[in-house]
Design a protein around this motif. Sequence first.
Motif, PDB file in Angstrom:
ATOM      1  N   ILE A  22       0.845  -1.192   0.000  1.00 55.48           N
ATOM      2  CA  ILE A  22       0.000   0.000   0.000  1.00 55.48           C
ATOM      3  C   ILE A  22       0.884   1.247   0.000  1.00 55.48           C
ATOM      4  N   VAL A  23       0.707   2.101  -0.987  1.00 55.20           N
ATOM      5  CA  VAL A  23       1.501   3.317  -1.122  1.00 55.20           C
ATOM      6  C   VAL A  23       0.625   4.536  -0.851  1.00 55.20           C
ATOM      7  N   MET A  24       1.163   5.478  -0.093  1.00 53.57           N
ATOM      8  CA  MET A  24       0.552   6.804   0.005  1.00 53.57           C
ATOM      9  C   MET A  24       1.227   7.668  -1.047  1.00 53.57           C
ATOM     10  N   PRO A  25       0.509   8.063  -2.107  1.00 52.03           N
ATOM     11  CA  PRO A  25       1.133   8.799  -3.198  1.00 52.03           C
ATOM     12  C   PRO A  25       1.246  10.281  -2.881  1.00 52.03           C
ATOM     13  N   PRO A  26       1.946  11.044  -3.720  1.00 53.62           N
ATOM     14  CA  PRO A  26       2.072  12.481  -3.482  1.00 53.62           C
ATOM     15  C   PRO A  26       0.740  13.199  -3.623  1.00 53.62           C
ATOM     16  N   MET A  27       0.463  14.067  -2.649  1.00 50.17           N
ATOM     17  CA  MET A  27      -0.762  14.874  -2.679  1.00 50.17           C
ATOM     18  C   MET A  27      -0.442  16.275  -2.170  1.00 50.17           C
ATOM     19  N   THR A  28      -0.597  17.270  -3.017  1.00 45.36           N
ATOM     20  CA  THR A  28      -0.340  18.641  -2.621  1.00 45.36           C
ATOM     21  C   THR A  28      -1.349  19.075  -1.561  1.00 45.36           C
ATOM     22  N   ARG A  29      -0.838  19.622  -0.451  1.00 46.05           N
ATOM     23  CA  ARG A  29      -1.713  20.079   0.627  1.00 46.05           C
ATOM     24  C   ARG A  29      -1.490  21.553   0.972  1.00 46.05           C
ATOM     25  N   SER A  30      -0.416  22.154   0.471  1.00 43.89           N
ATOM     26  CA  SER A  30      -0.171  23.606   0.586  1.00 43.89           C
ATOM     27  C   SER A  30      -0.192  24.100   2.029  1.00 43.89           C
ATOM     28  N   ARG A  31       0.588  23.422   2.876  1.00 44.25           N
ATOM     29  CA  ARG A  31       0.693  23.831   4.285  1.00 44.25           C
ATOM     30  C   ARG A  31       2.119  24.214   4.679  1.00 44.25           C
ATOM     31  N   ALA A  32       3.009  24.431   3.738  1.00 44.39           N
ATOM     32  CA  ALA A  32       4.380  24.779   4.093  1.00 44.39           C
ATOM     33  C   ALA A  32       4.436  26.129   4.798  1.00 44.39           C
ATOM     34  N   THR A  33       5.391  26.273   5.718  1.00 42.26           N
ATOM     35  CA  THR A  33       5.561  27.505   6.482  1.00 42.26           C
ATOM     36  C   THR A  33       5.934  28.661   5.567  1.00 42.26           C
ATOM     37  N   GLN A  34       5.297  29.805   5.810  1.00 43.42           N
ATOM     38  CA  GLN A  34       5.552  31.012   5.031  1.00 43.42           C
ATOM     39  C   GLN A  34       6.138  32.111   5.923  1.00 43.42           C
ATOM     40  N   PRO A  35       7.058  32.956   5.390  1.00 43.64           N
ATOM     41  CA  PRO A  35       7.697  32.780   4.089  1.00 43.64           C
ATOM     42  C   PRO A  35       8.744  31.673   4.148  1.00 43.64           C
ATOM     43  N   GLY A  36       9.180  31.214   3.024  1.00 43.96           N
ATOM     44  CA  GLY A  36      10.245  30.228   2.967  1.00 43.96           C
ATOM     45  C   GLY A  36       9.857  28.880   2.426  1.00 43.96           C
ATOM     46  N   ASP A  37       8.536  28.571   2.354  1.00 42.92           N
ATOM     47  CA  ASP A  37       8.085  27.286   1.793  1.00 42.92           C
ATOM     48  C   ASP A  37       8.797  26.109   2.456  1.00 42.92           C
ATOM     49  N   GLU A  38       8.773  26.088   3.779  1.00 39.64           N
ATOM     50  CA  GLU A  38       9.495  25.064   4.543  1.00 39.64           C
ATOM     51  C   GLU A  38       8.528  24.044   5.128  1.00 39.64           C
ATOM     52  N   ALA A  39       8.896  22.774   5.036  1.00 39.54           N
ATOM     53  CA  ALA A  39       8.143  21.733   5.743  1.00 39.54           C
ATOM     54  C   ALA A  39       8.206  22.021   7.243  1.00 39.54           C
ATOM     55  N   ASN A  40       7.207  21.577   7.990  1.00 40.94           N
ATOM     56  CA  ASN A  40       7.073  22.003   9.384  1.00 40.94           C
ATOM     57  C   ASN A  40       6.533  20.879  10.260  1.00 40.94           C
ATOM     58  N   ALA A  53       1.752   2.924   5.933  1.00 36.81           N
ATOM     59  CA  ALA A  53       1.832   2.625   4.501  1.00 36.81           C
ATOM     60  C   ALA A  53       3.133   1.891   4.210  1.00 36.81           C
ATOM     61  N   GLY A  54       3.096   1.009   3.231  1.00 35.90           N
ATOM     62  CA  GLY A  54       4.341   0.355   2.829  1.00 35.90           C
ATOM     63  C   GLY A  54       5.378   1.371   2.394  1.00 35.90           C
ATOM     64  N   PHE A 328      -6.220   8.148   1.767  1.00 33.41           N
ATOM     65  CA  PHE A 328      -5.248   8.416   2.825  1.00 33.41           C
ATOM     66  C   PHE A 328      -5.476   9.782   3.478  1.00 33.41           C
ATOM     67  N   VAL A 329      -6.171  10.691   2.802  1.00 33.35           N
ATOM     68  CA  VAL A 329      -6.424  12.004   3.395  1.00 33.35           C
ATOM     69  C   VAL A 329      -7.236  11.860   4.673  1.00 33.35           C
ATOM     70  N   ALA A 330      -8.337  11.131   4.609  1.00 34.37           N
ATOM     71  CA  ALA A 330      -9.262  11.037   5.738  1.00 34.37           C
ATOM     72  C   ALA A 330      -9.078   9.780   6.572  1.00 34.37           C
ATOM     73  N   ASN A 331      -8.151   8.915   6.159  1.00 31.73           N
ATOM     74  CA  ASN A 331      -7.955   7.639   6.860  1.00 31.73           C
ATOM     75  C   ASN A 331      -6.472   7.438   7.147  1.00 31.73           C
ATOM     76  N   PRO A 332      -5.963   8.048   8.209  1.00 31.80           N
ATOM     77  CA  PRO A 332      -4.531   7.922   8.491  1.00 31.80           C
ATOM     78  C   PRO A 332      -4.095   6.480   8.730  1.00 31.80           C
ATOM     79  N   ASP A 333      -5.028   5.648   9.150  1.00 29.98           N
ATOM     80  CA  ASP A 333      -4.759   4.232   9.414  1.00 29.98           C
ATOM     81  C   ASP A 333      -5.266   3.359   8.272  1.00 29.98           C
ATOM     82  N   LEU A 334      -5.159   3.842   7.046  1.00 32.12           N
ATOM     83  CA  LEU A 334      -5.756   3.133   5.905  1.00 32.12           C
ATOM     84  C   LEU A 334      -5.351   1.666   5.814  1.00 32.12           C
ATOM     85  N   PRO A 335      -4.078   1.289   5.958  1.00 31.95           N
ATOM     86  CA  PRO A 335      -3.761  -0.145   5.889  1.00 31.95           C
ATOM     87  C   PRO A 335      -4.557  -0.989   6.882  1.00 31.95           C
ATOM     88  N   HIS A 336      -4.724  -0.507   8.108  1.00 34.40           N
ATOM     89  CA  HIS A 336      -5.528  -1.239   9.102  1.00 34.40           C
ATOM     90  C   HIS A 336      -6.962  -1.407   8.606  1.00 34.40           C
TER      91      HIS A 336
END
Length: 374
Positions: A22-40, A53-54, A328-336
């Motif tokens: 089971i793969v969680m694929p890339p999904m844009t969520r646009s929550r990076a810290t501003q300014p700087g576009d940094e993961a948080n 997820a596998g 995977f958006v609404a089911n963090p435990d999708l594999p279970h």
Amino acid sequence: MKTHDPLFEPLALGPLTLPNRIVMPPMTRSRATQPGDEANALMAHYYAQRASAGLIVSEGTYISPLGKGYAGTPGLCTPRQVAGWRCVTDAVHAAGGRIYAQLWHVGRLSHTSLLGGRQPVSSSAIQADGVNVFIENEDGSPNFVQASAPRALSINEIKGIVEEYREAARNAMAAGFDGVELHAANGYLVNQFLDSQANARTDEYGGSLNNRIRFLDEVARALIDAVGDAGRVGIRLAPLTTLNGCVDADPVQTYTAAAQRLGEIGVGYIHIAEADWDDAPDMPLSFKQTLRRVYPGVLIYAGKYTAERAREALESGWADLVAFGRPFVANPDLPHRLRNDEPLAEHDRATLFGGGARGLTDYPSYPSRQERVV
């Protein structure tokens, strides 16, 4: 619970052993810290929640400022951006997961307001008519606007972007990712070279099929060089879709040749994005079988798969892993939930892009049987 379930058989991927398919694929969520576009920290919590997820592939992460196409998306080209992603990978690994970084250059699918007033770039000066990109208004409210007209890249600039991909892959490994995935699908820059009707070049990067594959080839080799292991490199392709205005005159021929080339290069996996809108045509089984024949590595498929369809794909042999995006958006435990045939929660479309924890980390896991009895 199923006694034999193909979704929960382990799989070797490069140096990794995935505990399920089971793969969680890339999904844009646009929550990076501003300014700087940094993961948080919020993003770290989000990904760690889904570490069962596998394999997780991160949201699209731009390789250079000119590669950015949507507001609030993270980058991987400054020390602070690398440090932000290190917090994410540490959280995922602490939760027992595995995560690749998806490396992204949007090409023409951007807007001058996202690029400091600069013009987007592409294989050719062809605008993606009718394609909107996500920006923020001056008051911070979301807005979707027509992508700006691009200019064609020079050969020297193309070589420079290959080097930007190489550096971004090095940054990904410094940030603790287990590997990298090249976004070569959905109408973004690599796709703008591959698809014949998005590429009007007459030099060595346009015209013939071999020339249109050249940029993909060069970037894939640069990524392998940067991470030091072909098994840690994946490529995402969208062979039969026309998303974001990219159209090919003969997609079966083009993408069969691309898959064969990637097999010769030795990349660890190809991630196939199928059309996933409601009335989209199915990808022909014959084409999936052709891809299996010409490409010897791991094949991932994504596109509105249910657990039943995923099991059929794995048992048929033309898929090795199956990606579940929106579930995977609404089911963090999708594999279970998939293992135990539990019901799936529905996501809130209004919270997909931008915002805070609401619609990102506040979806609950499914209660265990013991919890339900109490």
